[in-house]
Motif scaffolding. Structure first.
Motif, short mmCIF file in Angstrom:
data_model
loop_
_atom_site.label_atom_id
_atom_site.label_comp_id
_atom_site.label_asym_id
_atom_site.label_seq_id
_atom_site.Cartn_x
_atom_site.Cartn_y
_atom_site.Cartn_z
N ALA A 156 0.32 -12.94 -5.76
CA ALA A 156 1.39 -13.64 -5.04
C ALA A 156 1.14 -13.69 -3.53
O ALA A 156 1.46 -14.68 -2.87
N MET A 157 0.56 -12.63 -2.97
CA MET A 157 0.37 -12.59 -1.52
C MET A 157 -0.66 -13.62 -1.06
O MET A 157 -0.66 -14.01 0.10
N ARG A 190 -1.22 -16.48 -3.14
CA ARG A 190 -0.67 -17.72 -3.69
C ARG A 190 0.32 -18.38 -2.72
O ARG A 190 0.39 -19.60 -2.63
N ARG A 191 1.07 -17.56 -1.99
CA ARG A 191 2.11 -18.11 -1.10
C ARG A 191 1.53 -19.07 -0.08
O ARG A 191 2.24 -19.89 0.49
N ARG A 192 0.25 -18.97 0.20
CA ARG A 192 -0.35 -19.82 1.23
C ARG A 192 -0.87 -21.14 0.68
O ARG A 192 -1.33 -21.99 1.46
N ALA A 214 -1.33 -19.28 10.52
CA ALA A 214 -1.47 -19.46 9.08
C ALA A 214 -1.68 -20.94 8.76
O ALA A 214 -2.52 -21.31 7.94
N LEU A 241 6.66 -15.72 6.86
CA LEU A 241 5.40 -15.48 6.15
C LEU A 241 5.44 -16.03 4.73
O LEU A 241 4.52 -15.78 3.95
N GLU A 242 6.50 -16.78 4.43
CA GLU A 242 6.64 -17.43 3.11
C GLU A 242 6.34 -16.47 1.96
O GLU A 242 5.49 -16.72 1.12
N LEU A 243 7.04 -15.34 2.00
CA LEU A 243 6.83 -14.31 0.96
C LEU A 243 7.63 -14.68 -0.28
O LEU A 243 8.76 -14.22 -0.47
N GLU A 244 7.03 -15.51 -1.12
CA GLU A 244 7.72 -15.86 -2.35
C GLU A 244 7.84 -14.60 -3.20
O GLU A 244 6.99 -13.72 -3.16
N ASP A 245 8.91 -14.51 -3.94
CA ASP A 245 9.15 -13.36 -4.84
C ASP A 245 9.47 -12.06 -4.10
O ASP A 245 9.54 -11.01 -4.73
N LEU A 276 3.99 -3.41 2.07
CA LEU A 276 4.26 -4.82 1.83
C LEU A 276 2.97 -5.61 1.61
O LEU A 276 2.95 -6.61 0.90
N GLY A 277 1.88 -5.17 2.24
CA GLY A 277 0.58 -5.81 1.97
C GLY A 277 0.27 -7.03 2.82
O GLY A 277 -0.46 -7.92 2.39
N LEU A 278 0.82 -7.07 4.03
CA LEU A 278 0.52 -8.21 4.91
C LEU A 278 -0.90 -8.10 5.45
O LEU A 278 -1.50 -7.02 5.44
N ASP A 279 -1.44 -9.25 5.94
CA ASP A 279 -2.81 -9.24 6.45
C ASP A 279 -2.85 -9.69 7.92
O ASP A 279 -1.81 -9.87 8.56
N ASP A 314 -1.01 -12.75 8.96
CA ASP A 314 0.44 -12.47 9.03
C ASP A 314 0.80 -11.81 10.36
O ASP A 314 1.86 -12.09 10.93
#
Lengths: 236, 88
Positions: free
Chosen positions: A37-38, A40-42, A93, B18-22, B39-42, B45
């Motif tokens: 998902a992380m 896919r969101r892009r 992004a 950051l458009e964090l779907e879900d 959260l796992g951002l990069d 982000d």
């Protein structure tokens, strides 16, 4: 010329009825579940579809990928131009994903595929360019190559300057060796005719129609070539 | 642990920017790392979040990597940064 054989394919478009064909996804939004998902969101819709299709055709993520899109992500590019015009800073992004190889870049990260990956735009000659590149890699010894073609509608602002494009993406796995489930791709010169200059450039949806038997030929005036399936084969 | 109004606002900002779907606000633990783990951002982000802080609160971050790492460690440190440096 060396023969090309279609080993398998997948398609996505909400503009056709799958009619029971499990290779064709006709949902409005591709699942995109093949990647986390992380990442896919892009992706835009084409990107989600492309990643799903590539991972279905090559679960081990071992093959070379050729990815063509005529227009790329026009929406993100236009949004950046609007931001610049307003004097706003650019979204990192959005910038990162507006480049032509963004989708296969995300695919590569998600799948771990570290083989050669090529992003192609060819002003309407994408299909011809894909076939030429695929032949090159196969002649170099690849057992299979993955060929992807996807486009989404261009933003309204550009619509007057580009052919009408319906959202669709298609992925094919091609090789040089015939097998039980392969179809031979006939590639020949397009004889020059008065109407050929007016032929619309093949789009991803045309390739899907051709794969499902709704269309007999793919004709590309820019490369003076046409493609059809070996006669007498059933549509898959 | 209660979440402050500012922390909640920052959660919404992160999810939207950051458009964090879900991901919902409840999924973001104020004490958990925002980047890589948690959260796992990069890194993209991080840049995007820096831009959002500038737009929303008028905060310009210094280009010093160590201080950015501290500010972006988790939601609590981010809220402390906004509290201390916001100009709008």
């Amino acid at each position: 010329m060396t023969d090309l054989y279609l080993q398998d394919w997948r398609g996505w478009t909400p503009h056709r009825d799958a009619a029971g064909n499990t290779r064709l996804d006709t949902r409005d939004k591709p699942a995109g579940t093949a990647i986390p998902a992380m990442l896919r969101r892009r992706l835009n819709l084409i990107g989600r579809a492309v990643c799903d299709m590539l991972l279905e055709l090559d679960p081990a993520s071992n093959h070379v990928v050729l990815h063509a899109s005529r227009h790329g992500d026009g929406d993100r590019t236009l949004e950046m131009l609007y931001a610049l015009d307003d004097g706003d800073p650019l979204s990192p992004a959005r910038f990162g994903l507006s480049v032509h190889n963004a989708t296969i870049g995300v695919y590569s990260i998600a799948s771990g595929n570290r083989r050669s990956q090529q992003a192609i735009a060819a002003s309407g000659a994408e299909w011809g360019a894909l076939m030429a590149e695929a032949r090159g890699y196969l002649a170099d010894g690849e057992s299979s190559v993955l060929v992807v073609f996807g486009d989404q509608p261009v933003p309204e602002r550009f619509a007057a300057y580009a052919p009408n494009t319906l959202a669709a993406a298609v992925a094919l796995r091609l090789g040089l060796v015939p097998g039980a489930d392969t179809r031979r791709l006939v590639d020949r010169s397009l004889e020059t005719g008065p109407d050929h200059a007016l032929l619309p450039a093949p789009q991803p949806l045309d390739i899907i129609d051709w794969l499902t038997g709704q269309q007999a030929f793919i004709r590309c005036a820019r490369t003076h070539r046409e493609w059809c399936w070996e006669p007498a084969s059933d549509t898959q | 642990m209660t979440t402050t109004a500012l922390e909640h606002e920052l959660k919404e900002l992160i999810i939207e920017t950051l458009e964090l779907e879900d991901v919902t606000a409840d999924d973001i633990d104020p004490q958990e790392p925002l980047f890589v783990e948690g959260l796992g951002l990069d890194s993209i982000d991080a840049l995007e979040l820096g831009l959002a802080l500038q737009k929303r609160y008028g905060i310009t971050l210094e280009s010093d990597a160590e201080s950015s790492r501290q500010h972006f460690a988790n939601l609590k440190s981010l809220a402390a940064l906004v509290e201390a440096r916001r100009v709008k």
